[in-house]
Design an enzyme around this catalytic site. Structure first.
Site, short mmCIF file in Angstrom:
data_model
loop_
_atom_site.label_atom_id
_atom_site.label_comp_id
_atom_site.label_asym_id
_atom_site.label_seq_id
_atom_site.Cartn_x
_atom_site.Cartn_y
_atom_site.Cartn_z
N CYS A 196 45.79 47.74 38.37
CA CYS A 196 46.14 46.89 37.22
C CYS A 196 46.41 47.75 35.98
O CYS A 196 45.57 48.54 35.56
CB CYS A 196 45.00 45.90 36.95
SG CYS A 196 45.38 44.81 35.57
N ASP A 235 26.30 35.12 38.27
CA ASP A 235 26.85 35.11 39.62
C ASP A 235 26.34 34.03 40.57
O ASP A 235 27.11 33.19 41.01
CB ASP A 235 26.66 36.48 40.30
CG ASP A 235 27.43 36.58 41.60
OD1 ASP A 235 28.65 36.35 41.57
OD2 ASP A 235 26.82 36.86 42.65
C1 B12 Z 1 32.78 33.87 45.78
C2 B12 Z 1 32.98 35.08 44.91
C3 B12 Z 1 33.73 36.12 45.44
C4 B12 Z 1 34.54 35.99 46.71
C5 B12 Z 1 35.84 35.21 46.39
C6 B12 Z 1 36.57 35.78 45.17
C7 B12 Z 1 37.68 34.91 44.62
N1 B12 Z 1 38.61 35.54 43.95
O1 B12 Z 1 37.66 33.72 44.78
C8 B12 Z 1 34.72 37.47 47.13
C9 B12 Z 1 33.57 37.88 48.04
C10 B12 Z 1 36.04 37.81 47.84
C11 B12 Z 1 34.55 38.15 45.77
C12 B12 Z 1 35.07 39.40 45.49
C13 B12 Z 1 34.88 40.05 44.27
N2 B12 Z 1 34.09 39.67 43.26
CO1 B12 Z 1 33.25 37.94 43.20
N3 B12 Z 1 32.46 36.22 42.89
C14 B12 Z 1 32.43 35.14 43.62
C15 B12 Z 1 31.69 34.02 42.87
C16 B12 Z 1 30.26 33.92 43.40
C17 B12 Z 1 32.39 32.65 42.93
C18 B12 Z 1 33.89 32.73 42.67
C19 B12 Z 1 34.60 31.48 43.08
O2 B12 Z 1 34.14 30.39 42.82
N4 B12 Z 1 35.75 31.66 43.74
C20 B12 Z 1 36.62 30.56 44.06
C21 B12 Z 1 37.89 30.76 43.23
C22 B12 Z 1 38.87 29.62 43.53
O3 B12 Z 1 37.43 30.70 41.90
P1 B12 Z 1 37.48 31.92 40.86
O4 B12 Z 1 37.70 33.22 41.51
O5 B12 Z 1 36.30 31.81 39.96
O6 B12 Z 1 38.81 31.57 40.13
C23 B12 Z 1 38.91 30.52 39.22
C24 B12 Z 1 39.82 31.02 38.15
O7 B12 Z 1 40.70 31.99 38.72
C25 B12 Z 1 40.49 29.80 37.80
N5 B12 Z 1 41.83 29.92 37.28
C26 B12 Z 1 42.99 30.26 37.86
N6 B12 Z 1 43.96 30.19 36.98
C27 B12 Z 1 43.42 29.80 35.82
C28 B12 Z 1 43.96 29.57 34.57
C29 B12 Z 1 43.11 29.15 33.54
C30 B12 Z 1 43.73 28.86 32.24
C31 B12 Z 1 41.72 28.97 33.75
C32 B12 Z 1 40.80 28.53 32.68
C33 B12 Z 1 41.18 29.24 35.02
C34 B12 Z 1 42.06 29.64 36.01
O8 B12 Z 1 40.56 28.95 38.93
C35 B12 Z 1 39.65 29.36 39.86
C36 B12 Z 1 38.82 28.15 40.28
O9 B12 Z 1 38.20 27.52 39.22
C37 B12 Z 1 31.74 34.55 41.38
C38 B12 Z 1 30.55 34.18 40.49
C39 B12 Z 1 30.63 32.77 39.98
N7 B12 Z 1 29.50 32.09 40.01
O10 B12 Z 1 31.68 32.30 39.56
C40 B12 Z 1 31.85 36.09 41.59
C41 B12 Z 1 32.73 36.89 40.61
C42 B12 Z 1 34.02 36.13 40.45
N8 B12 Z 1 33.01 38.17 41.36
C43 B12 Z 1 33.03 39.17 40.62
C44 B12 Z 1 33.34 40.48 41.09
C45 B12 Z 1 33.00 41.64 40.18
C46 B12 Z 1 33.92 40.66 42.36
C47 B12 Z 1 34.56 41.95 42.93
C48 B12 Z 1 35.24 42.85 41.90
C49 B12 Z 1 33.50 42.76 43.72
C50 B12 Z 1 34.08 43.92 44.54
N9 B12 Z 1 34.50 45.01 43.91
O11 B12 Z 1 34.16 43.86 45.74
C51 B12 Z 1 35.56 41.35 43.94
C52 B12 Z 1 36.91 41.05 43.26
C53 B12 Z 1 37.94 40.54 44.20
C54 B12 Z 1 38.95 39.64 43.47
N10 B12 Z 1 40.19 40.07 43.37
O12 B12 Z 1 38.56 38.54 43.04
C55 B12 Z 1 32.83 38.84 39.14
C56 B12 Z 1 34.20 38.82 38.44
C57 B12 Z 1 34.24 39.47 37.08
C58 B12 Z 1 35.65 39.43 36.51
N11 B12 Z 1 35.89 40.28 35.52
O13 B12 Z 1 36.50 38.64 36.90
C59 B12 Z 1 32.13 37.41 39.26
C60 B12 Z 1 32.41 36.48 38.10
C61 B12 Z 1 30.62 37.69 39.36
C62 B12 Z 1 30.00 38.05 38.02
N12 B12 Z 1 29.04 37.27 37.55
O14 B12 Z 1 30.35 39.00 37.37
N13 B12 Z 1 33.88 37.40 44.92
S1 SF4 Z 2 49.74 41.05 37.95
FE1 SF4 Z 2 48.23 40.92 36.30
S2 SF4 Z 2 46.27 41.24 37.36
FE2 SF4 Z 2 47.87 41.93 38.75
S3 SF4 Z 2 48.02 44.13 38.39
FE3 SF4 Z 2 49.57 43.12 37.10
S4 SF4 Z 2 48.57 42.79 35.12
FE4 SF4 Z 2 46.95 43.24 36.61
#
Ligand code: B12
Ligand code: SF4
Ligand code: SF4
Length: 350
Positions: free
Chosen positions: A248, A133
């Site tokens: 979901c 994380d």
């Molecule tokens: C900042 C952060 C948040 C923020 C922003 C979340 C967001 N969706 O961006 C907030 C505070 C809102 C948040 C909420 C939650 N979080 Co959070 N969060 C983070 C953190 C620290 C960084 C995420 C980030 O960079 N966000 C910016 C967006 C743009 O990036 P991203 O979400 O990683 O998405 C990437 C992919 O979606 C990707 N993508 C999109 N399409 C595609 C297609 C392909 C082919 C590929 C490869 C990638 C890809 O592009 C994005 C950018 O690279 C990570 C830990 C980490 N170091 O990564 C945990 C993390 C994502 N969180 C986690 C969790 C558990 C949660 C919550 C469930 C907690 C809760 N119950 O309240 C919620 C879920 C909400 C949700 N729907 O996402 C877990 C997710 C586990 C999982 N199975 O996905 C992580 C990984 C922490 C961990 N180590 O377990 N979180």
């Molecule tokens: S759109 Fe994808 S992530 Fe969202 S509820 Fe449906 S199956 Fe789950």
């Protein structure tokens, strides 16, 4: 080392450490890195400035860890929570599933560190670094590449047999591991339940979140009082939010009948009383007491200010007029005074 050799080396310890599935991948530039930069440029990360600071290392990990070549990526389910806190101080306040136990930053990392020790014995000259994380790693992208799931429209990483209620952690290593794993295809199809249920419309489009609107951000990460138009939409979420994962179908399938899709807590009189007690305790406790009581849990991150802010919003949205005296006490609070006045107006217009 062949992928098969690495897999059999690790597979033996998976169950013992509580990991549900794992994979590995080389540390190339994240597939979604350009999307990540765009997302930051649009300001969708709000006050999470560390996400900007982390960008260069997320793109090229060797700038911080020069020997890192590959990552072993692990998933560990948080429902049911594997590290419960026996004396958790809240009974009815709505806490998201991941936070209903001890903070994974400590215990998940410790479990990976144990595995690192074992790997170090087998490969004394190689490097093994465990993260989860908070380090500058784009974890969902990395996990997707390692075959742990696909990125759903709710932005979470989902596995067809495990759902999405799992944490992601990784071990960076100097070993050059060839990836034998094909990333999983996208199984969302035409579904958009997550987008439709989100109370704040934080999911702007598939896989694109405005974090500034996400209840998880508003109740955990943010150090501000939310804008009035968002307060009502937070409903009775006291800490975090699970709605877009609860609806979901992939989680519904894995957790058959266990995950209740309720947009608000369905409480009888005795449970409402317990909720009132929870919120009263939060509103009246000193910062020192809250720090002590929530030590080692994710709730510590919100601090006294964040927890009191959240309690005021839930009190208003649940119309808990019994809390008027405690809310009034916060009218003079420098940062919470306006919110307390808003809460009182909600409780009076009952
Ligand atoms: C900042 C952060 C948040 C923020 C922003 C979340 C967001 N969706 O961006 C907030 C505070 C809102 C948040 C909420 C939650 N979080 Co959070 N969060 C983070 C953190 C620290 C960084 C995420 C980030 O960079 N966000 C910016 C967006 C743009 O990036 P991203 O979400 O990683 O998405 C990437 C992919 O979606 C990707 N993508 C999109 N399409 C595609 C297609 C392909 C082919 C590929 C490869 C990638 C890809 O592009 C994005 C950018 O690279 C990570 C830990 C980490 N170091 O990564 C945990 C993390 C994502 N969180 C986690 C969790 C558990 C949660 C919550 C469930 C907690 C809760 N119950 O309240 C919620 C879920 C909400 C949700 N729907 O996402 C877990 C997710 C586990 C999982 N199975 O996905 C992580 C990984 C922490 C961990 N180590 O377990 N979180
Ligand atoms: S759109 Fe994808 S992530 Fe969202 S509820 Fe449906 S199956 Fe789950
Ligand atoms: S966690 Fe809640 S507020 Fe955030 S995107 Fe999902 S449903 Fe919306």
């Amino acid at each position: 080392m062949t992928p098969q050799e690495m897999t059999s080396l690790i597979e033996g310890t998976l169950q013992e450490l509580g990991f549900s599935h794992f994979g590995f991948t080389s540390l190339s530039k994240p597939l979604s890195f350009d999307y990540y930069l765009e997302w930051l440029k649009e300001g969708l990360h709000g006050d999470m400035k560390y996400l900007e600071d982390h960008a260069p290392i997320k793109e090229i990990p060797t700038t911080k860890w020069p020997r890192a070549r590959s990552a072993l990526v692990f998933a560990i389910p948080y429902y049911p929570h594997p590290e419960k806190k026996t004396d958790f101080p809240l009974r009815q306040a709505r806490v998201s599933l991941y936070a209903q136990g001890m903070d994974y930053h400590f215990w998940f990392k410790a479990r990976m560190a144990e595995l690192c020790k074992k790997l170090q014995e087998v490969f004394p000259d190689e490097e093994f670094l465990p993260f989860t994380d908070s380090s500058p790693v784009l974890e969902r992208d990395l996990a997707q590449r390692a075959g742990l799931g696909w990125v759903g429209k709710n932005t979470c990483l989902i596995h067809p047999k495990k759902g999405s209620l799992f944490f992601i952690g990784e071990i960076y290593t100097s070993l050059a591991l060839k990836t034998a794993i094909e990333p999983l295809p996208d199984f969302c199809g035409k579904c958009r339940r997550c987008i439709d249920i989100c109370p704040t419309q934080a999911l702007l489009e598939p896989r694109k979140m405005d974090a500034r609107k996400c209840i998880s951000y508003l109740t955990i990460e943010s150090r501000q009082v939310p804008a009035p138009e968002l307060r009502e939409k937070i409903g009775d979420w006291f800490f975090g939010c699970d709605l877009c994962q609860t609806v979901c179908p992939w989680n519904q399938k894995v957790f058959k009948g266990e995950l209740q899709i309720e947009t608000s807590l369905n409480l009888d009189a005795s449970q409402t009383e317990a909720l009132i007690e929870d919120l009263r305790y939060i509103l009246t406790s000193s910062g020192k007491k809250l720090t002590k009581d929530f030590l080692g849990t994710p709730l510590a991150r919100a601090g006294s200010f964040g927890l009191k802010r959240n309690a005021l919003i839930v009190a208003a949205n649940r119309k808990l007029a019994q809390l008027k005296p405690e809310v009034s006490e916060l009218l003079a609070h420098e940062k919470l005074g306006e919110l307390a006045a808003w809460t009182l107006s909600c409780l009076t217009s009952n």
